[in-house]
Scaffold this motif. Structure first.
Motif, mmCIF file in Angstrom:
data_model
loop_
_atom_site.group_PDB
_atom_site.id
_atom_site.type_symbol
_atom_site.label_atom_id
_atom_site.label_comp_id
_atom_site.label_asym_id
_atom_site.label_seq_id
_atom_site.Cartn_x
_atom_site.Cartn_y
_atom_site.Cartn_z
ATOM 1 N N GLN A 87 106.926 -72.058 70.709
ATOM 2 C CA GLN A 87 106.506 -73.434 71.017
ATOM 3 C C GLN A 87 106.676 -74.355 69.816
ATOM 4 O OE1 GLN A 87 102.506 -73.393 72.875
ATOM 5 N NE2 GLN A 87 102.925 -71.290 73.496
ATOM 6 N N GLY A 88 107.324 -73.852 68.777
ATOM 7 C CA GLY A 88 107.610 -74.689 67.613
ATOM 8 C C GLY A 88 106.505 -74.721 66.573
ATOM 9 N N ILE A 89 105.529 -73.807 66.690
ATOM 10 C CA ILE A 89 104.437 -73.754 65.706
ATOM 11 C C ILE A 89 104.720 -72.613 64.733
ATOM 12 C CG2 ILE A 89 101.948 -73.321 65.411
ATOM 13 C CD1 ILE A 89 101.641 -74.578 68.278
ATOM 14 N N SER A 90 104.723 -72.959 63.455
ATOM 15 C CA SER A 90 105.042 -71.972 62.426
ATOM 16 C C SER A 90 103.801 -71.158 62.064
ATOM 17 C CB SER A 90 105.580 -72.715 61.193
ATOM 18 O OG SER A 90 105.588 -71.851 60.086
ATOM 19 N N VAL A 91 103.934 -69.842 62.132
ATOM 20 C CA VAL A 91 102.768 -68.959 61.954
ATOM 21 C C VAL A 91 102.899 -68.105 60.688
ATOM 22 C CG1 VAL A 91 101.456 -67.040 62.965
ATOM 23 C CG2 VAL A 91 102.375 -68.835 64.450
ATOM 24 N N HIS A 92 101.818 -68.099 59.948
ATOM 25 C CA HIS A 92 101.700 -67.192 58.795
ATOM 26 C C HIS A 92 100.896 -65.991 59.289
ATOM 27 C CE1 HIS A 92 101.827 -66.431 54.452
ATOM 28 N NE2 HIS A 92 100.587 -65.966 54.545
ATOM 29 N N LEU A 93 101.539 -64.846 59.388
ATOM 30 C CA LEU A 93 100.921 -63.705 60.076
ATOM 31 C C LEU A 93 100.622 -62.570 59.104
ATOM 32 C CD1 LEU A 93 100.115 -62.344 62.772
ATOM 33 C CD2 LEU A 93 102.503 -61.629 63.008
ATOM 34 N N ILE A 94 99.359 -62.222 59.072
ATOM 35 C CA ILE A 94 98.918 -61.171 58.133
ATOM 36 C C ILE A 94 98.183 -60.076 58.889
ATOM 37 C CG2 ILE A 94 97.421 -60.647 56.164
ATOM 38 C CD1 ILE A 94 97.709 -63.464 55.219
ATOM 39 N N HIS A 95 98.522 -58.835 58.526
ATOM 40 C CA HIS A 95 97.778 -57.682 59.045
ATOM 41 C C HIS A 95 96.981 -57.099 57.885
ATOM 42 C CE1 HIS A 95 96.791 -53.904 60.917
ATOM 43 N NE2 HIS A 95 97.552 -53.220 60.080
ATOM 44 N N MET A 96 95.695 -56.826 58.112
ATOM 45 C CA MET A 96 94.842 -56.318 57.029
ATOM 46 C C MET A 96 94.285 -54.945 57.361
ATOM 47 S SD MET A 96 93.003 -59.597 55.405
ATOM 48 C CE MET A 96 92.642 -58.535 54.065
ATOM 49 N N PRO A 97 95.007 -53.890 57.009
ATOM 50 C CA PRO A 97 94.509 -52.538 57.279
ATOM 51 C C PRO A 97 93.353 -52.144 56.352
ATOM 52 C CG PRO A 97 96.594 -52.415 56.114
ATOM 53 C CD PRO A 97 96.359 -53.864 56.409
ATOM 54 N N THR A 98 93.176 -52.864 55.239
ATOM 55 C CA THR A 98 91.980 -52.634 54.414
ATOM 56 C C THR A 98 91.030 -53.801 54.640
ATOM 57 O OG1 THR A 98 93.352 -51.602 52.700
ATOM 58 C CG2 THR A 98 91.085 -52.168 52.109
#
Lengths: 272, 311
Positions: B215-226
């Motif tokens: 949809q044109g929205i820029s996402v900063h994607l983080i996964h936090m396993p700790t």
């Protein structure tokens, strides 16, 4: 170390330990004198006669381990560890003070000679069993002496532990119940009855001895018999809470109340 | 692309099996749920290094403490709700306080535990364990990461809480590779909105990110396993790069990932944080997928929150 019992030597040590308990708790104005005085003779027999240990080498691999599951009775174990030389006797002045390694309840990471952190009741029994299981896995010869309070074994965890020790045949465990019939709120049989206590442990698969917890000969001979058991052993040691300070003996008020100046003076006068 | 589904609890036991040769002092304990935690597979291979404590979670955790005092590396396995609530005292006083080398393998965590209902759905465990000093908390996102987390915990000193789920969830290649305790995995760099996930809901986070990008929205994607210690640097960077943060976790919004993230940004770089998670309610029986819908733990809930922040 084992060998002929030097009664006079043990009596002398017990007197010093009891004076130390009264001083420590009076100075801190906080701590548990009654149970500490009552358990003194058992710990004296262990540390000055029965146990293989070396204060100069607290990490000695095959040392016998002592776990104070009734963790509130730190005054008695601290007095003994200091007298043995695990840490300087001056440290006792810092008991229950900020920055001290002598916490109100035993804290193994900080205090030389303390084998396990205990405090909330019932935990130390299981921790001792875990240690004893590790020794079995590694074929190590040492014994694990675990001191429980009688009030403490009202905790359900004590009976979980009782089953566990039986399952894994931990005959390197020699437990004591410090059976003084008193707990914080009163007489144990009023608060939550424990008797008949010996059959309870027996039915959980332990070998049980019942002794006078102030008689060195009985304590030492019973432990020597316990070492021959093929099962975990529980020694029910009948003791007098507050033993040695007559006005504290068998008085529930002395469970967790520190002596004031007058009481301190009277107690020290009795302990000579 | 067809996703592969595997269980994180299987990753746990596969990790243990792979560690057995490397760490001869490692032992595994269970409390009569070995068939559920999967540790029965370890028992079958190493019966002399497996100890079934019966229905005794409290005793098990204190026994594990004792084993570690004598140099063993115990992994104590049970459901999350038992490890933290039933045996919370033992976890705190026998293990965390003396900072012992004990690893808790907690399975059946979160709402996806499903049919057993709220009594067995551990949505508070992270909050409890986060509040205990000395603990490290690992919440892997898929089977492979569960295996990596188990191995990393075994090789590190100190008490660990390893959080696994019951069901099979998508395998996410984006989060594989080196596993570093305390480090977040930045899956995608973006500038409008940050999404931070932990555990198996990383798959919902990725789906949300994909939909938002479309949809044109820029996402900063983080996964936090700790989850503890939290990667502060990665969180602050996410706050700096974007206009706000959405967190998603299979846990209460109280005391979990979301509150941890909010705590860090409120000090370091204040920004809006919306938390997807259990909204201070108990769960209920149902199938995992139904429950994720019912309690709003889906990509669409992340998208709604993101749009709310972006206005």
């Amino acid at each position: 170390m084992s060998g002929e019992i030097n009664e006079a030597f043990l009596q002398e040590k017990a007197l010093k330990v009891r004076r130390s308990i009264i001083s420590m708790v009076h100075r801190a104005n906080s701590g548990h004198v009654g149970g500490s005085l009552g358990a003194t003779d058992i710990l004296v027999a262990l540390y000055y006669h029965l146990m293989n240990h070396d204060p100069k080498d607290p990490a000695m691999a095959d040392r016998d381990r002592f776990i104070l599951s009734k963790g509130h009775c730190t005054p008695v174990i601290y007095a003994i560890l200091a007298d043995c030389g695990y840490f300087p006797e001056e440290d006792l002045l810092t008991f229950r003070r900020p920055g001290s390694h002598l916490q109100g309840h035993p804290y193994q990471p900080k205090t030389p000679g303390i084998e396990a952190s205990t405090g909330t009741l019932g935990l130390g029994i299981s921790t001792g069993l875990g240690m004893a299981l590790a020794a079995k896995l590694k074929n190590q010869p040492q014994y694990y002496y675990i001191m429980c309070g009688d009030g403490e074994i009202q905790e359900g965890q004590a009976w979980e532990a009782a089953m566990f020790a039986n399952k894994y045949k931990l005959n390197n465990v020699i437990g004591f119940v410090d059976r003084n019939y008193l707990q914080t709120d009163g007489f144990s049989e009023d608060i939550m009855p424990l008797d008949p206590l010996a059959p309870k442990w027996e039915s959980f698969g332990w070998q049980v001895f019942t002794i006078d917890g102030h008689n060195y000969g009985e304590i030492i001979d019973t432990v020597e018999s316990a070492k021959k058991s093929d099962r975990p052993v529980m020694i029910i040691a009948n003791t007098i809470k507050g033993k040695g300070v007559t006005f504290m003996e068998n008085k529930v008020e002395w469970h967790g109340t520190p002596p004031n100046k007058d009481e301190y003076d009277r107690a020290m006068a009795l302990l000579t | 692309m067809e996703l592969e589904y595997k269980k994180t609890r299987q990753g746990y036991v596969d990790g243990l099996k792979e560690l057995a040769g490397e760490l001869p002092d490692m032992v595994v304990l269970d409390a009569d749920v070995a068939k559920a935690t999967q540790t029965f597979e370890f028992e079958a291979l190493h019966p002399d290094r497996f100890f079934n404590c019966g229905v005794q979670e409290q005793n098990m955790l204190s026994v594990a403490a004792g084993l570690s005092l004598e140099g063993m590396i115990p992994f104590a396995s049970t459901f999350g709700v038992f490890a933290t609530c039933r045996a919370g005292d033992q976890l705190r006083n026998s293990i965390a306080y003396p900072n012992l080398n004990v690893k808790i393998g907690a399975t059946h965590c979160g709402i996806t535990t499903g049919g057993d209902g709220a009594s067995h759905q551990s949505n508070e465990d992270i909050a409890i364990v986060r509040s205990f000093p000395n603990m490290t908390i690992l919440v892997p996102g898929d089977y492979e990461e569960a295996k990596l987390a188990t191995k990393a915990a075994a090789r590190a000193a100190g008490p660990f809480y390893l959080r696994f789920g019951r069901d099979a969830y998508p395998v996410i290649p984006e989060i594989h590779g080196a596993f570093e305790i305390g480090k977040a995995k930045v899956i995608r760099i973006g500038k409008d909105i940050a999404i931070i996930s932990t555990g198996i809901l990383v798959s919902e986070a990725i789906q949300a990110a994909n939909d938002l990008e479309a949809q044109g929205i820029s996402v900063h994607l983080i996964h936090m396993p700790t989850v503890k210690p939290m990667d502060k640097e990665a969180i602050v960077e996410a706050a700096q790069r974007t206009k706000g943060i959405v967190t998603i976790e299979e846990h209460s919004v109280i005391g979990g990932l979301g509150e941890g993230v909010a705590g860090i940004v409120s000090q370091e770089h204040p920004t809006k944080v919306l938390r997807i998670g259990m909204q201070d309610v108990f769960g209920e029986s149902g199938q995992a997928q139904e429950l994720l819908d019912k309690f709003g733990l889906r990509a669409k809930n992340v998208i709604e929150a993101a749009k709310k922040i972006l206005g």
